[in-house]
Design an enzyme around this catalytic site. Structure first.
Site, PDB file in Angstrom:
ATOM      1  N   LYS A  57       0.838  -1.206   0.000  1.00  0.00           N
ATOM      2  CA  LYS A  57       0.000   0.000   0.000  1.00  0.00           C
ATOM      3  C   LYS A  57       0.875   1.259   0.000  1.00  0.00           C
ATOM      4  O   LYS A  57       0.575   2.236  -0.683  1.00  0.00           O
ATOM      5  CB  LYS A  57      -0.949  -0.023   1.215  1.00  0.00           C
ATOM      6  CG  LYS A  57      -2.039  -1.079   1.059  1.00  0.00           C
ATOM      7  CD  LYS A  57      -2.830  -1.333   2.335  1.00  0.00           C
ATOM      8  CE  LYS A  57      -3.773  -2.515   2.146  1.00  0.00           C
ATOM      9  NZ  LYS A  57      -4.525  -2.881   3.356  1.00  0.00           N
ATOM     10  N   GLN A 101      -4.447  -1.843   9.525  1.00  0.00           N
ATOM     11  CA  GLN A 101      -4.354  -3.150   8.875  1.00  0.00           C
ATOM     12  C   GLN A 101      -4.950  -4.226   9.787  1.00  0.00           C
ATOM     13  O   GLN A 101      -4.570  -4.359  10.948  1.00  0.00           O
ATOM     14  CB  GLN A 101      -2.879  -3.468   8.553  1.00  0.00           C
ATOM     15  CG  GLN A 101      -2.678  -4.749   7.777  1.00  0.00           C
ATOM     16  CD  GLN A 101      -3.309  -4.687   6.377  1.00  0.00           C
ATOM     17  OE1 GLN A 101      -3.188  -3.705   5.664  1.00  0.00           O
ATOM     18  NE2 GLN A 101      -4.011  -5.751   6.010  1.00  0.00           N
ATOM     19  N   ASP A 124     -11.084   2.859   4.678  1.00  0.00           N
ATOM     20  CA  ASP A 124     -11.550   1.477   4.475  1.00  0.00           C
ATOM     21  C   ASP A 124     -13.082   1.402   4.513  1.00  0.00           C
ATOM     22  O   ASP A 124     -13.660   0.341   4.281  1.00  0.00           O
ATOM     23  CB  ASP A 124     -10.974   0.547   5.554  1.00  0.00           C
ATOM     24  CG  ASP A 124      -9.639  -0.049   5.128  1.00  0.00           C
ATOM     25  OD1 ASP A 124      -9.402  -0.138   3.911  1.00  0.00           O
ATOM     26  OD2 ASP A 124      -8.845  -0.424   5.999  1.00  0.00           O
TER      27      ASP A 124
END
Ligand code: NDP
Length: 313
Positions: A57, A101, A124
């Site tokens: 990422k 994460q 997200d």
């Protein structure tokens, strides 16, 4: 009946196209607001797969001209330490997007973490405010993997409206939001999970079958209708060379990969059996994974555009 050989849906190529569009918009934002979007990627612990995801990422951000910072906390980090770090990132005017994460170490409360995120920086799309906005069809960051799946189907011009979509897996990051997105595009959606009875009977009805389960090669020929589109979300590390040979063939480079690197990546769908029955299939790797990252970049860009433009007004 003749055996179909599925067309592989090239998530990598589609993600490259999305990334070029993003790079263009990042450059425009830099010109107008004087600053590139910035992403903070929070990694708690030392799970090797999570480390690879975060690294990818960070690299992807650089490739489209975005800034990023990796925030690392040790596996022993407490909930209070993580929450304090998130508060600082929420308040940092230089951070546009925050991703934590997952999975977190088992000692940490994932729900509390998601609730603590500033919804405007929740790239997200997991905060309840954003999940609720998605349900109500309001503008919101859409969870990256489901967004990537829809983008792939649309760019390949595969039909969604009127199709029977069967999703195996009902997680908050993949299955559930994907169900909403497909329903909003007029698919008939069936959600399956570990308590579903006679799974193959249901999945064989699918025009569009999505596997987001977390079990290597779980979806077999018996689950797939001939001519279906099969989307394999699963990313599983397979460390057994004999198992890899059974899935990919004795001479497959995947078997050598297991011997040399210690593992190969396998989806939730049996690759050879699916290729013989499906009309379209996403590979693992190179399918949904790259699209997930592209959609994360897009959510970060949009968060930055919203914040920077609000600051100009
Ligand atoms: P979760 O573990 O959160 O959810 C798994 C789902 O699968 C659950 O709903 C579970 O049912 C269901 N399930 C488990 N066993 C069975 C079974 N025997 N029959 C039917 N359903 C079953 O996983 P995630 O959604 O987070 O991830 C799924 C997979 O996708 C993983 O391999 C993950 O690595 C991968 N992934 C890939 C991404 C990418 O970018 N490519 C991004 C995110 C995930 P129940 O709810 O009843 O427990």
């Amino acid at each position: 009946m003749s055996r179909l050989t599925a067309q592989l849906l090239d998530g990598k190529a589609v993600s490259q196209a999305i990334r070029s569009e993003i790079a263009h918009d990042v450059a425009a934002l830099k010109r107008s607001a004087g600053v590139a979007p910035s992403l903070a990627a929070v990694l708690v612990g030392d799970d090797p797969a999570s480390q690879v995801y975060v690294r990818n990422k960070i690299i992807a951000c650089a490739e489209v001209g975005m800034r990023s910072v990796e925030v690392r906390l040790p596996p022993t980090a407490t909930q209070d330490q993580l929450m304090a770090r998130l508060r600082r990132l929420n308040e940092d005017p230089d951070v546009d997007g925050i991703l934590v994460q997952l999975p977190l170490p088992p000692t940490l409360d994932r729900t509390a973490v998601i609730l603590a995120l500033d919804p405007a920086k929740d790239v997200d799309g997991l905060h309840p405010l954003n999940a609720g906005r998605l349900l109500m069809r309001l503008e919101a960051p859409v969870p990256c993997t489901p967004a990537g799946i829809v983008e792939l189907l649309e760019r390949y011009r595969l039909p969604i409206a009127g199709q029977h979509a069967v999703i195996v897996g009902r997680s908050e990051i993949v299955g559930r939001p994907l169900g909403i997105l497909l329903l909003q595009r007029d698919a008939t959606v069936t959600m399956c999970h570990s308590k579903t009875r006679e799974l193959p009977v249901i999945t064989r009805q699918a025009d569009l079958l999505v596997a987001a389960i977390g079990r290597p090669a779980f979806i077999r020929a018996e689950h797939i209708r001939e001519g279906a589109t099969v989307i394999d979300v699963g990313v599983n590390r397979l460390g057994d060379a004999r198992a890899a040979a059974a899935l990919f063939g004795e001479d497959s480079p995947r078997v050598h990969q297991v011997r040399e690197r210690g593992y190969t990546l396998v989806g939730d769908v049996h690759p050879r059996e699916a290729a013989e029955r499906a009309a379209h299939l996403t590979p693992v790797p190179g399918g949904i994974g790259p699209l997930t990252i592209a959609c994360l970049l897009r959510n970060t860009l949009r968060a930055a555009q919203a914040r920077r433009q609000a600051a100009v007004r």
